[in-house]
Design a protein around this motif. Structure first.
Motif, PDB file in Angstrom:
ATOM      1  N   GLY A 104     -17.817  49.557  -2.463  1.00  0.00           N
ATOM      2  CA  GLY A 104     -18.597  48.766  -1.510  1.00  0.00           C
ATOM      3  C   GLY A 104     -19.936  49.394  -1.210  1.00  0.00           C
ATOM      4  O   GLY A 104     -20.967  48.694  -1.131  1.00  0.00           O
ATOM      5  N   VAL A 105     -19.983  50.695  -1.040  1.00  0.00           N
ATOM      6  CA  VAL A 105     -21.252  51.380  -0.746  1.00  0.00           C
ATOM      7  C   VAL A 105     -22.206  51.242  -1.923  1.00  0.00           C
ATOM      8  O   VAL A 105     -23.417  50.987  -1.750  1.00  0.00           O
ATOM      9  CB  VAL A 105     -20.985  52.857  -0.418  1.00  0.00           C
ATOM     10  CG1 VAL A 105     -22.295  53.643  -0.367  1.00  0.00           C
ATOM     11  CG2 VAL A 105     -20.258  52.982   0.911  1.00  0.00           C
ATOM     12  N   ARG A 106     -21.703  51.392  -3.132  1.00  0.00           N
ATOM     13  CA  ARG A 106     -22.580  51.241  -4.308  1.00  0.00           C
ATOM     14  C   ARG A 106     -23.109  49.812  -4.415  1.00  0.00           C
ATOM     15  O   ARG A 106     -24.262  49.594  -4.827  1.00  0.00           O
ATOM     16  CB  ARG A 106     -21.809  51.625  -5.576  1.00  0.00           C
ATOM     17  CG  ARG A 106     -21.492  53.121  -5.667  1.00  0.00           C
ATOM     18  CD  ARG A 106     -20.975  53.487  -7.052  1.00  0.00           C
ATOM     19  NE  ARG A 106     -20.644  54.909  -7.122  1.00  0.00           N
ATOM     20  CZ  ARG A 106     -19.427  55.407  -6.937  1.00  0.00           C
ATOM     21  NH1 ARG A 106     -18.406  54.572  -6.674  1.00  0.00           N
ATOM     22  NH2 ARG A 106     -19.219  56.708  -7.006  1.00  0.00           N
ATOM     23  N   SER A 107     -22.288  48.842  -4.051  1.00  0.00           N
ATOM     24  CA  SER A 107     -22.746  47.451  -4.082  1.00  0.00           C
ATOM     25  C   SER A 107     -23.891  47.240  -3.109  1.00  0.00           C
ATOM     26  O   SER A 107     -24.870  46.538  -3.412  1.00  0.00           O
ATOM     27  CB  SER A 107     -21.588  46.507  -3.734  1.00  0.00           C
ATOM     28  OG  SER A 107     -20.558  46.605  -4.680  1.00  0.00           O
ATOM     29  N   VAL A 108     -23.795  47.835  -1.932  1.00  0.00           N
ATOM     30  CA  VAL A 108     -24.880  47.713  -0.950  1.00  0.00           C
ATOM     31  C   VAL A 108     -26.152  48.351  -1.479  1.00  0.00           C
ATOM     32  O   VAL A 108     -27.258  47.811  -1.329  1.00  0.00           O
ATOM     33  CB  VAL A 108     -24.464  48.371   0.384  1.00  0.00           C
ATOM     34  CG1 VAL A 108     -25.635  48.438   1.345  1.00  0.00           C
ATOM     35  CG2 VAL A 108     -23.324  47.596   1.018  1.00  0.00           C
ATOM     36  N   LEU A 157     -21.309  45.906   4.169  1.00  0.00           N
ATOM     37  CA  LEU A 157     -21.083  47.074   5.022  1.00  0.00           C
ATOM     38  C   LEU A 157     -20.016  46.796   6.066  1.00  0.00           C
ATOM     39  O   LEU A 157     -19.245  47.681   6.432  1.00  0.00           O
ATOM     40  CB  LEU A 157     -22.385  47.492   5.708  1.00  0.00           C
ATOM     41  CG  LEU A 157     -23.237  48.527   4.973  1.00  0.00           C
ATOM     42  CD1 LEU A 157     -24.502  48.827   5.750  1.00  0.00           C
ATOM     43  CD2 LEU A 157     -22.452  49.802   4.729  1.00  0.00           C
ATOM     44  N   GLY A 158     -19.970  45.555   6.550  1.00  0.00           N
ATOM     45  CA  GLY A 158     -18.918  45.194   7.496  1.00  0.00           C
ATOM     46  C   GLY A 158     -17.545  45.349   6.868  1.00  0.00           C
ATOM     47  O   GLY A 158     -16.600  45.845   7.503  1.00  0.00           O
ATOM     48  N   GLU A 159     -17.438  44.921   5.600  1.00  0.00           N
ATOM     49  CA  GLU A 159     -16.160  45.076   4.903  1.00  0.00           C
ATOM     50  C   GLU A 159     -15.834  46.555   4.682  1.00  0.00           C
ATOM     51  O   GLU A 159     -14.680  46.989   4.819  1.00  0.00           O
ATOM     52  CB  GLU A 159     -16.226  44.351   3.553  1.00  0.00           C
ATOM     53  CG  GLU A 159     -16.355  42.832   3.683  1.00  0.00           C
ATOM     54  CD  GLU A 159     -16.489  42.160   2.330  1.00  0.00           C
ATOM     55  OE1 GLU A 159     -16.438  42.888   1.316  1.00  0.00           O
ATOM     56  OE2 GLU A 159     -16.642  40.927   2.284  1.00  0.00           O
ATOM     57  N   VAL A 160     -16.872  47.343   4.331  1.00  0.00           N
ATOM     58  CA  VAL A 160     -16.662  48.775   4.107  1.00  0.00           C
ATOM     59  C   VAL A 160     -16.191  49.453   5.388  1.00  0.00           C
ATOM     60  O   VAL A 160     -15.267  50.274   5.386  1.00  0.00           O
ATOM     61  CB  VAL A 160     -17.952  49.439   3.586  1.00  0.00           C
ATOM     62  CG1 VAL A 160     -17.799  50.961   3.569  1.00  0.00           C
ATOM     63  CG2 VAL A 160     -18.276  48.938   2.191  1.00  0.00           C
ATOM     64  N   VAL A 161     -16.829  49.084   6.513  1.00  0.00           N
ATOM     65  CA  VAL A 161     -16.440  49.667   7.797  1.00  0.00           C
ATOM     66  C   VAL A 161     -14.989  49.309   8.117  1.00  0.00           C
ATOM     67  O   VAL A 161     -14.203  50.149   8.572  1.00  0.00           O
ATOM     68  CB  VAL A 161     -17.383  49.193   8.920  1.00  0.00           C
ATOM     69  CG1 VAL A 161     -16.802  49.542  10.295  1.00  0.00           C
ATOM     70  CG2 VAL A 161     -18.752  49.822   8.756  1.00  0.00           C
ATOM     71  N   GLY A 162     -14.622  48.046   7.869  1.00  0.00           N
ATOM     72  CA  GLY A 162     -13.246  47.631   8.114  1.00  0.00           C
ATOM     73  C   GLY A 162     -12.262  48.398   7.242  1.00  0.00           C
ATOM     74  O   GLY A 162     -11.196  48.828   7.706  1.00  0.00           O
ATOM     75  N   LEU A 209     -16.757  56.742   8.405  1.00  0.00           N
ATOM     76  CA  LEU A 209     -16.828  55.604   9.322  1.00  0.00           C
ATOM     77  C   LEU A 209     -18.071  55.691  10.195  1.00  0.00           C
ATOM     78  O   LEU A 209     -18.775  54.696  10.407  1.00  0.00           O
ATOM     79  CB  LEU A 209     -15.568  55.569  10.189  1.00  0.00           C
ATOM     80  CG  LEU A 209     -15.423  54.399  11.163  1.00  0.00           C
ATOM     81  CD1 LEU A 209     -15.460  53.067  10.427  1.00  0.00           C
ATOM     82  CD2 LEU A 209     -14.124  54.528  11.958  1.00  0.00           C
ATOM     83  N   LEU A 210     -18.368  56.889  10.696  1.00  0.00           N
ATOM     84  CA  LEU A 210     -19.546  57.074  11.541  1.00  0.00           C
ATOM     85  C   LEU A 210     -20.827  56.785  10.763  1.00  0.00           C
ATOM     86  O   LEU A 210     -21.736  56.089  11.254  1.00  0.00           O
ATOM     87  CB  LEU A 210     -19.574  58.516  12.071  1.00  0.00           C
ATOM     88  CG  LEU A 210     -20.774  58.905  12.922  1.00  0.00           C
ATOM     89  CD1 LEU A 210     -20.819  58.076  14.202  1.00  0.00           C
ATOM     90  CD2 LEU A 210     -20.736  60.392  13.250  1.00  0.00           C
ATOM     91  N   LEU A 215     -23.553  53.801  11.364  1.00  0.00           N
ATOM     92  CA  LEU A 215     -24.972  54.105  11.563  1.00  0.00           C
ATOM     93  C   LEU A 215     -25.839  53.327  10.578  1.00  0.00           C
ATOM     94  O   LEU A 215     -26.906  52.800  10.939  1.00  0.00           O
ATOM     95  CB  LEU A 215     -25.192  55.611  11.395  1.00  0.00           C
ATOM     96  CG  LEU A 215     -26.633  56.116  11.535  1.00  0.00           C
ATOM     97  CD1 LEU A 215     -27.175  55.805  12.929  1.00  0.00           C
ATOM     98  CD2 LEU A 215     -26.701  57.618  11.262  1.00  0.00           C
ATOM     99  N   ALA A 216     -25.413  53.234   9.319  1.00  0.00           N
ATOM    100  CA  ALA A 216     -26.193  52.532   8.296  1.00  0.00           C
ATOM    101  C   ALA A 216     -26.373  51.064   8.644  1.00  0.00           C
ATOM    102  O   ALA A 216     -27.415  50.458   8.315  1.00  0.00           O
ATOM    103  CB  ALA A 216     -25.507  52.671   6.933  1.00  0.00           C
ATOM    104  N   ARG A 217     -25.393  50.474   9.313  1.00  0.00           N
ATOM    105  CA  ARG A 217     -25.494  49.057   9.700  1.00  0.00           C
ATOM    106  C   ARG A 217     -26.617  48.832  10.704  1.00  0.00           C
ATOM    107  O   ARG A 217     -27.154  47.732  10.805  1.00  0.00           O
ATOM    108  CB  ARG A 217     -24.173  48.577  10.296  1.00  0.00           C
ATOM    109  CG  ARG A 217     -23.020  48.558   9.303  1.00  0.00           C
ATOM    110  CD  ARG A 217     -21.732  48.154   9.962  1.00  0.00           C
ATOM    111  NE  ARG A 217     -21.726  46.758  10.405  1.00  0.00           N
ATOM    112  CZ  ARG A 217     -20.739  46.177  11.073  1.00  0.00           C
ATOM    113  NH1 ARG A 217     -19.684  46.903  11.407  1.00  0.00           N
ATOM    114  NH2 ARG A 217     -20.805  44.910  11.419  1.00  0.00           N
TER     115      ARG A 217
END
Length: 692
Positions: A179-183, A194-199, A525-526, A530-532
């Motif tokens: 997910g991070v690489r996709s962003v 990022l919402g999905e990654v955070v979840g 998670l933190l 923050l990235a969001r």
């Protein structure tokens, strides 16, 4: 001679040596019967038999040994008129070798040469020789393999943990990294991804904590360690008394919850000065008692819910005042039954041999009973045999008294045929009492047989034979019963060691999940949160950190699965600076240590991770100071922050107990101080501590 005490515990003599000593004494007793009958070749037969018993002589186990035994046995019986019972040594040796089909031929030859009584003795001696030697070999095998079994159980549990974590948490880490690489590749959809990654990260963190809690649930001792650390940090004197055996399984999980709730409430109220935590077991129940000199009442909804859970599990939870006026909380639950995994074959062999020998001795006695008294005599002997077999699992004075009656009361009725039954009394006497008491009692039994033989008008040689046979029969019964007990005891020891190894492996996994993977996931998670909130350019820098942390988390997962950790305290310090800075906490890092041993680097790195996680989760800090100093070969790590919350919050965590355990292995310690809005955690350990 080495022996176990009357209560069943083995003395300082190693178990295999004790087993061999028992066999040597029993064989010597059997030999004495033929020596008293005037056969010096019995000593030679005894010496040859020791080759099968003593480890130092086993290199002489060769086919020629059987030939030599046969020459000695038949020379004594055919050439010097010795009882054919002496051939039992040869028969027992054959049963121990691939030439065992020849043993029945020896028995047939004994029946042809001698009358029925000595022929039966030959079969019994063969069974005793075979049974005692095989049981001794089995005792040695089980004793030598007990640690290997524990290691195998730990390795199997480690593999199971690794498979479970890889299937669950491993996939979660992969999803986060993807997910991070996709962003980073497609910024236009970053908010949703990022919402999905955070979840995913939040769920991953919850799974890690649940898994750690699940692994800890089999044992109550770690929760007691954590409770002690929490109480000490709150300036409450803590006493712990462990009276149960691990693992407790589901019972341990419930009792751990009770302990956690009571200790947390005691710390929150802050009125206690001393707290005592103790466990005991009795009648299949395990009891946890927590008492302190603080508040005199408990109004805790958590305890009310736990009381319902204990009731559903067949236990109970009560609160009240102790005799000293302290508040006491008692939780009682049935112990979880241990899984029986040991092969019972050796124990069954010992019982089967004991039964066969007892029946054989009984048949010998019945040969001399008048025909009209065979049935009542057989009934009495059956009772004696059953009692002897039951003696394997217990020694009761009431049963011993009944054996005394069965040994002496029938003598006027059955005459000389019943004199041999006194041997069935001598064996249990040797088991039931310490040597200082047992041997004089056995001497009294032998003397009573001699007196009875004289009163019955038996000739001197027969009187001597019955008297000596009483001791020999007692030694045979004692040897078979004691070796059966040793086999059973070793089975239980092996199972206990294996269970302990599994518990230790689960607790290790729980510590690593909490201390290593839990920190990594909290940091990820933190950073994602923050990235969001940042613009794409700044968010990209944070997400690059997330990828690095994900790789680190994968390494942590390998450690949890049984790999060896390799931390750098300096790298952990920089990671702590980055994570705390992301939470708008000013960090001052001052490391004054130089080279440390890898073990110390690992444990202090773990302490720093846990300290940083607690700053993020349990404080409102704006400033954090992290320092190290080395004084007199002791390195001290201090983490100090200005974010102490009110005392109403839930103090402590499982991490405190984990860290205390890790530091204790290296002869280190953990301390906490809370004052004027500041909280300081200090860990100290010898700078080059070896692995404990």
């Amino acid at each position: 001679m080495p022996r176990s005490d009357a209560g069943g515990g083995v003395s300082q003599v190693p178990v295999p040596r004790l087993a061999r000593a028992i066999v040597v004494v029993v064989l010597a007793g059997l030999t004495s019967v033929y020596l008293l009958a005037g056969s010096p070749l019995a000593i030679v037969a005894f010496g040859l038999q020791l080759v099968y018993v003593l480890r130092s002589l086993r290199r002489f186990r060769r086919p020629w040994l059987l030939i030599l035994q046969a020459l000695v046995g038949y020379a004594a019986t055919l050439g010097f008129g010795t009882s054919v019972g002496l051939l039992g040594f040869l028969g027992g040796s054959l049963l121990l070798t691939p030439a065992w089909p020849l043993a029945p031929l020896v028995a047939v030859s004994a029946a042809v040469v001698g009358p029925a009584d000595p022929a039966i003795s030959m079969v019994l001696v063969a069974l005793v020789v075979y049974g005692l030697t095989r049981l001794t070999d089995r005792v040695e095998e089980m004793h030598a393999a007990r640690l290997a079994m524990a290691l195998a159980a730990a390795a199997e549990e480690r593999l199971r943990i690794a498979t479970g974590l890889s299937d669950g948490l491993g996939r979660g880490l992969t999803a986060i990294a993807t997910g991070v690489r996709s962003v980073m590749d497609r910024p236009e959809g970053s908010v949703e991804i990022l919402g999905e990654v955070v979840g995913t990260a939040r769920g991953f963190l919850a799974d890690a904590r649940n898994a750690a809690a699940g692994y800890r649930a089999t044992s109550l001792v770690p929760e007691m360690t954590t409770a002690r650390a929490m109480l000490t940090a709150a300036a409450i004197k803590a006493e712990t008394r462990v009276g149960h055996s691990e693992p407790l399984g589901p019972a341990g999980a419930l009792l751990a919850s009770v302990l956690r709730e009571v200790v947390t409430e005691a710390v929150r109220q802050n009125t206690a000065r001393t707290c005592v935590i103790e466990t005991t077991t009795a009648d299949g129940m395990v009891r946890l008692r927590v008492s302190h000199d603080g508040a005199r009442t408990v109004e805790d909804e958590g305890l009310a819910d736990l009381a319902r859970q204990l009731s559903q599990a067949g236990g109970r939870l009560t609160t009240g005042l102790s005799a000293e006026g302290w508040l006491a909380v008692d939780a009682v639950l049935p112990e979880s039954p241990a899984e029986a995994t040991e092969d019972p074959g050796a124990y069954r062999l010992s019982v089967a041999l004991l039964t066969a020998v007892l029946v054989g001795f009984s048949i010998k006695a019945l040969l001399f009973v008048p025909a009209n008294l065979v049935v009542p005599a057989a009934a009495c002997l059956a009772v004696i045999v059953i009692m002897q077999i039951r003696w394997i699992s217990g020694r009761h004075m009431g049963a011993l008294a009944l054996l005394v009656l069965l040994a002496y009361l029938p003598i006027p009725v059955f005459g000389r045929a019943w004199l041999g039954s006194a041997g069935f009394l001598a064996g249990p006497v040797l088991l039931a009492f310490p040597w200082a008491v047992a041997w004089p009692l056995v001497g009294c039994v032998m003397a009573s047989v001699a007196v009875s033989a004289v009163l019955l008008g038996l000739p001197l040689p027969l009187t001597v034979n019955f008297t000596a046979s009483t001791l020999v029969t007692g030694l045979v019964v004692y040897g078979l019963l004691e070796l059966a007990r040793l086999v059973k005891e070793l089975q239980e020891v092996r199972q206990a060691l294996a269970r302990s190894a599994v518990v230790e492996e689960r607790l290790r996994a729980a510590r690593d999940l909490h201390d290593l993977l839990g920190h990594s996931m909290a940091a990820i998670l933190l950073k994602c949160e923050l990235a969001r909130r940042l613009d794409p350019a700044r968010a990209r820098a944070e997400l690059e950190d997330v990828l690095v942390m994900a790789e680190k988390a994968e390494a942590d997962l390998r450690v949890v699965s049984g790999g060896r950790p390799a931390m750098s305290l300096a790298e952990e310090g920089e990671s702590a600076r980055s994570v705390l800075a992301a939470a708008d906490i000013e960090v001052e890092l001052d490391f004054a240590h130089e080279e440390l041993s890898p073990e110390v680097e690992n444990v202090l790195g773990t302490v720093l991770r846990e300290a940083v996680t607690n700053v993020l989760r349990h404080s409102s800090a704006r400033y954090c100071l992290i320092t190290t100093v080395v004084e007199e070969s002791v390195v001290r790590l201090r983490v100090r922050n200005d974010g102490v919350r009110s005392s109403g919050g839930r103090p402590g965590s499982a991490g405190i107990g984990n860290l205390t355990t890790r530091l204790a292995v290296l002869d280190g310690g953990l301390g906490t101080v809370r004052e004027d809005g500041w909280f300081e955690l200090t860990a100290q350990v010898p700078s080059f501590s070896p692995v404990g």
